[in-house]
Scaffold this motif. Structure first.
Motif, PDB file in Angstrom:
ATOM      1  N   THR A 133     -14.683 -54.801 -57.841  1.00  0.00           N
ATOM      2  CA  THR A 133     -13.980 -54.679 -56.568  1.00  0.00           C
ATOM      3  C   THR A 133     -12.514 -54.400 -56.868  1.00  0.00           C
ATOM      4  O   THR A 133     -11.943 -54.957 -57.805  1.00  0.00           O
ATOM      5  CB  THR A 133     -14.095 -55.995 -55.764  1.00  0.00           C
ATOM      6  OG1 THR A 133     -15.488 -56.253 -55.552  1.00  0.00           O
ATOM      7  CG2 THR A 133     -13.394 -55.901 -54.434  1.00  0.00           C
ATOM      8  N   ARG A 148      -8.492 -52.832 -55.066  1.00  0.00           N
ATOM      9  CA  ARG A 148      -7.697 -52.472 -53.892  1.00  0.00           C
ATOM     10  C   ARG A 148      -7.541 -50.967 -53.817  1.00  0.00           C
ATOM     11  O   ARG A 148      -7.434 -50.287 -54.838  1.00  0.00           O
ATOM     12  CB  ARG A 148      -6.308 -53.080 -53.994  1.00  0.00           C
ATOM     13  CG  ARG A 148      -6.222 -54.501 -53.601  1.00  0.00           C
ATOM     14  CD  ARG A 148      -4.736 -54.804 -53.409  1.00  0.00           C
ATOM     15  NE  ARG A 148      -4.514 -56.096 -52.843  1.00  0.00           N
ATOM     16  CZ  ARG A 148      -4.160 -57.183 -53.511  1.00  0.00           C
ATOM     17  NH1 ARG A 148      -4.019 -57.141 -54.787  1.00  0.00           N
ATOM     18  NH2 ARG A 148      -3.939 -58.302 -52.917  1.00  0.00           N
ATOM     19  N   GLU A 163     -10.144 -52.941 -49.250  1.00  0.00           N
ATOM     20  CA  GLU A 163     -10.835 -53.408 -50.434  1.00  0.00           C
ATOM     21  C   GLU A 163     -12.017 -52.482 -50.691  1.00  0.00           C
ATOM     22  O   GLU A 163     -12.842 -52.251 -49.804  1.00  0.00           O
ATOM     23  CB  GLU A 163     -11.328 -54.841 -50.231  1.00  0.00           C
ATOM     24  CG  GLU A 163     -11.998 -55.396 -51.461  1.00  0.00           C
ATOM     25  CD  GLU A 163     -12.450 -56.833 -51.265  1.00  0.00           C
ATOM     26  OE1 GLU A 163     -13.668 -57.052 -51.220  1.00  0.00           O
ATOM     27  OE2 GLU A 163     -11.582 -57.707 -51.147  1.00  0.00           O
ATOM     28  N   THR A 191     -15.366 -52.142 -52.431  1.00  0.00           N
ATOM     29  CA  THR A 191     -16.344 -53.099 -52.954  1.00  0.00           C
ATOM     30  C   THR A 191     -16.867 -52.675 -54.322  1.00  0.00           C
ATOM     31  O   THR A 191     -16.833 -51.505 -54.687  1.00  0.00           O
ATOM     32  CB  THR A 191     -17.537 -53.245 -51.991  1.00  0.00           C
ATOM     33  OG1 THR A 191     -18.124 -51.967 -51.776  1.00  0.00           O
ATOM     34  CG2 THR A 191     -17.085 -53.800 -50.651  1.00  0.00           C
ATOM     35  N   SER A 192     -17.373 -53.661 -55.041  1.00  0.00           N
ATOM     36  CA  SER A 192     -17.947 -53.372 -56.360  1.00  0.00           C
ATOM     37  C   SER A 192     -19.216 -52.548 -56.164  1.00  0.00           C
ATOM     38  O   SER A 192     -19.878 -52.632 -55.139  1.00  0.00           O
ATOM     39  CB  SER A 192     -18.258 -54.665 -57.103  1.00  0.00           C
ATOM     40  OG  SER A 192     -19.202 -55.417 -56.381  1.00  0.00           O
ATOM     41  N   ARG A 193     -19.513 -51.749 -57.167  1.00  0.00           N
ATOM     42  CA  ARG A 193     -20.704 -50.905 -57.075  1.00  0.00           C
ATOM     43  C   ARG A 193     -21.122 -50.484 -58.472  1.00  0.00           C
ATOM     44  O   ARG A 193     -20.411 -50.678 -59.438  1.00  0.00           O
ATOM     45  CB  ARG A 193     -20.447 -49.688 -56.203  1.00  0.00           C
ATOM     46  CG  ARG A 193     -19.375 -48.755 -56.741  1.00  0.00           C
ATOM     47  CD  ARG A 193     -18.941 -47.748 -55.687  1.00  0.00           C
ATOM     48  NE  ARG A 193     -18.025 -46.768 -56.216  1.00  0.00           N
ATOM     49  CZ  ARG A 193     -16.747 -46.962 -56.446  1.00  0.00           C
ATOM     50  NH1 ARG A 193     -16.217 -48.143 -56.195  1.00  0.00           N
ATOM     51  NH2 ARG A 193     -15.978 -46.007 -56.916  1.00  0.00           N
TER      52      ARG A 193
END
Length: 93
Positions: A57, A59, A70, A72-74
């Protein structure tokens, strides 16, 4: 090249029927997809590596408003060609 082109090439080079060639191509893609979904690396000698990487994740900014958001993580899929493939593409081999 499309999937249909791959199927056609398998059909022409193996002598299998078009249906069997399509099934073979689909099976290979299904196996690759399921292994990548599990996070496994696929290494094909003389071709390259497919690797799933985790992006944390972080900015970011909305370019239109400038607001901070933000991201998101992926998971992302990367491909790194082998030296053999690179040389072949550059007519070095």
């Amino acid at each position: 090249m499309t999937k249909a082109d791959l199927i056609e090439n398998v059909y022409l080079k193996t002598g299998f029927s078009k249906k069997e060639s399509a099934d073979i191509v689909e099976m290979v893609f299904d196996i690759m997809k399921s292994n990548l979904e599990e996070g496994e690396k696929i290494k094909i000698a003389g071709f390259g590596n497919f690797v799933v990487k985790e992006k944390a994740t972080r900015r970011g900014r909305n370019p239109q408003t400038g607001d901070e958001i933000e991201i998101t993580s992926r998971r992302i899929l990367t491909f790194k060609p082998s030296q053999v493939l690179k040389a072949s593409i550059n007519n070095e081999g």
